[in-house]
Design a protein around this motif. Structure first.
Motif, mmCIF file in Angstrom:
data_model
loop_
_atom_site.group_PDB
_atom_site.id
_atom_site.type_symbol
_atom_site.label_atom_id
_atom_site.label_comp_id
_atom_site.label_asym_id
_atom_site.label_seq_id
_atom_site.Cartn_x
_atom_site.Cartn_y
_atom_site.Cartn_z
ATOM 1 N N ASP A 99 29.686 82.211 -48.925
ATOM 2 C CA ASP A 99 30.772 81.719 -48.077
ATOM 3 C C ASP A 99 31.106 80.300 -48.499
ATOM 4 O O ASP A 99 30.223 79.487 -48.704
ATOM 5 C CB ASP A 99 30.319 81.710 -46.609
ATOM 6 N N LEU A 100 32.398 80.011 -48.608
ATOM 7 C CA LEU A 100 32.812 78.718 -49.144
ATOM 8 C C LEU A 100 33.408 77.818 -48.068
ATOM 9 O O LEU A 100 34.133 78.287 -47.180
ATOM 10 C CB LEU A 100 33.860 78.942 -50.247
ATOM 11 N N LEU A 102 35.483 74.038 -47.606
ATOM 12 C CA LEU A 102 36.089 72.819 -48.122
ATOM 13 C C LEU A 102 35.525 71.697 -47.257
ATOM 14 O O LEU A 102 35.856 71.578 -46.078
ATOM 15 C CB LEU A 102 37.610 72.903 -47.995
ATOM 16 N N MET B 1 34.749 84.182 -44.233
ATOM 17 C CA MET B 1 33.480 83.693 -43.712
ATOM 18 C C MET B 1 32.751 84.786 -42.936
ATOM 19 O O MET B 1 33.342 85.461 -42.117
ATOM 20 C CB MET B 1 33.745 82.505 -42.762
ATOM 21 N N GLU B 115 42.061 82.314 -46.723
ATOM 22 C CA GLU B 115 41.384 83.128 -47.744
ATOM 23 C C GLU B 115 39.868 83.043 -47.592
ATOM 24 O O GLU B 115 39.124 82.955 -48.577
ATOM 25 C CB GLU B 115 41.804 82.679 -49.150
ATOM 26 N N ILE B 117 38.071 80.621 -46.625
ATOM 27 C CA ILE B 117 37.486 79.287 -46.776
ATOM 28 C C ILE B 117 37.851 78.407 -45.584
ATOM 29 O O ILE B 117 39.026 78.200 -45.294
ATOM 30 C CB ILE B 117 37.979 78.602 -48.076
ATOM 31 N N ALA B 118 36.823 77.902 -44.905
ATOM 32 C CA ALA B 118 37.068 77.030 -43.758
ATOM 33 C C ALA B 118 37.212 75.593 -44.230
ATOM 34 O O ALA B 118 36.455 75.137 -45.086
ATOM 35 C CB ALA B 118 35.925 77.144 -42.758
ATOM 36 N N ASN B 119 38.170 74.897 -43.659
ATOM 37 C CA ASN B 119 38.389 73.494 -44.019
ATOM 38 C C ASN B 119 37.659 72.595 -43.024
ATOM 39 O O ASN B 119 38.080 72.442 -41.881
ATOM 40 C CB ASN B 119 39.894 73.210 -44.011
#
Ligand code: SAM
Ligand code: ZN
Lengths: 277, 127
Positions: A99-100, A102, B1, B115, B117-119
């Motif tokens: 899991d990515l 930012l 996620m 997409e 991806i958590a900011n």
């Protein structure tokens, strides 16, 4: 070697072009893979674990964690943090399993206490020493990072951070920030004094017995410089009793003069610990 | 996620560190997808004691999944029950939030997910 860290911010340096160039270079792939395997060796995980990858980039380090076979204690599940949208974009295209996020490690680690079994960071934390904005200092960012990392690891957990220090000042800056956050810390150097030198910061949380202690992890390895102040020293000459507060203070002084990082002296310094190392 | 990850994530805003309302974050306008992931029973047994079960029940309800039992299974129960392993695997490892937001129940900060991806980048006055 040029150091982008010295002039640019990471998210500016790792733009779309650089992120693609970085990830597709077979030379870089080989080096990052070798360092990730080395870090895993130092983590010494025995079973499938939940791991944080700090500065995960396009996933060159993380995907190795997903690929560790069952016979070698894997596969692991990982979560990656990176400040560069372009690097994360490449990670998405490569369909990595972690899991990515930012996120900026200098702002902390947004996970609850005791989340991870372990953490790795490959070629990233030297960025914390530079590129500060006017509102933040490297010292403040290092403190937030290591405090957050310390809390996010389970007791008995470990972190291994390979990084490219610009000089001894940076090594010391990073190591002392980790020790201040509560970690047991050791620096391991592979191929020291060569242009392929690699520096690994090995961190442990808690010290319930020798096994979880840094001195146990890296003892006997070549080129290991244990900077944790709990390391046993040679008996000092004269009448200062080994293990006494005065002895420890003298030891710390000697180590500091040699440029090593020592734990801050506190009211606990020199008190008997339940377990002796 | 993954839902697994959400169960460990807390609000990064400085003033939320000590508040119990900042966990779990609440999904909003969440778009879900299911990934095929190979089951890893050892991993599940490993993380089970670290799962905040009450938070997982909340998340599960908020995402529109069936209600979870009041109490988590023990490691022995989980290892012995293939069906339970599979269900927990699907919920924790395969269900993904791909678009939407995560909202803090304490400060109201919204973390965007795109997409998958958590900011989590914060303006510096919130750090
Ligand atoms: C040399 S790359 C390594 C990437 C990956 N670990 C690997 O082995 O391929 C360094 C990464 O650190 C990231 N980075 C630099 N500063 C960061 C910060 N403050 N927070 C999170 N990531 C950061 C960069 O965006 C970049 O992706
Ligand atoms: Zn909040």
């Amino acid at each position: 070697m040029s150091r982008p860290e010295d002039t640019l911010q990471a998210d500016v340096h790792y733009n779309d072009t650089e992120a693609r160039k970085y990830t597709t270079s077979s030379r870089i792939q080989t080096i990052q893979a070798a360092m990730t395997h080395r870090a895993l060796e130092l983590l010494d995980l025995q079973s499938p674990s939940f791991i944080l990858d700090i500065g995960c980039g396009s996933g060159l380090s993380g995907e190795i964690l997903s690929d560790i076979p069952e016979s070698e204690g894997g596969p692991h599940v990982w979560v990656g943090m990176d400040i560069s949208p372009s690097m994360l974009d490449v990670a998405l295209q490569r369909d990595v399993e972690g899991d990515l996020f930012l996120a900026d490690m200098g702002q902390g680690v947004p996970f609850r206490a005791g989340t991870f079994d372990a953490a790795i960071s490959i070629s990233a934390i030297q960025w914390l020493c530079n590129a500060e904005s006017s509102e933040t200092s490297p010292a403040g960012r290092l403190a937030r990072f290591f405090n957050g990392l310390y809390a996010s690891l389970k007791r008995g957990g470990r972190a291994v951070c390979q990084f490219y220090p610009k000089n001894d000042v940076q090594k010391q800056m990073i190591t002392s920030a980790a020790v201040k956050a509560g970690f047991g810390a050791g620096l391991l150097e592979d191929d020291p004094e060569t242009k392929n030198a690699k520096t690994y910061l090995v961190l442990t949380v808690g010290s319930a017995g020798t096994k979880g202690d840094i001195t146990g992890v890296v003892e006997g390895m070549d080129g290991v410089d244990v900077v944790d102040s709990r390391r046993k020293g040679k008996t000092g000459k004269g009448e200062i009793k080994k293990g006494s507060k005065a002895w420890i203070l003298k030891k710390k002084d000697q180590m500091e003069k040699k440029g090593k990082v020592v734990k801050a002296t506190s009211k606990y310094t020199g008190r008997k610990r339940r377990i002796q190392f | 996620m993954k839902v697994l990850t959400l169960n460990f994530l807390s609000c990064a805003v400085k003033t939320c560190k000590s508040s119990s309302d900042s966990f779990p974050l609440h999904p909003k306008e969440a778009e879900l997808a299911k990934d095929d992931v190979e089951i890893n029973p050892q991993l599940l047994v490993n993380v089970l004691p670290r799962i905040d079960w009450a938070a997982l029940r909340t998340t599960s309800t908020e995402l529109g999944f069936p209600t979870l039992p009041d109490q988590p299974p023990t490691a022995e129960e989980l290892e012995a029950d293939e069906k339970m392993l599979q269900e927990l695997h699907t919920l924790l490892m395969e269900m993904q939030i791909v678009e939407g937001k995560l909202v803090c129940g304490h400060c109201g900060h919204e973390y965007a997910i795109r997409e998958g991806i958590a900011n989590f980048l914060l303006p510096s006055h919130l750090v």
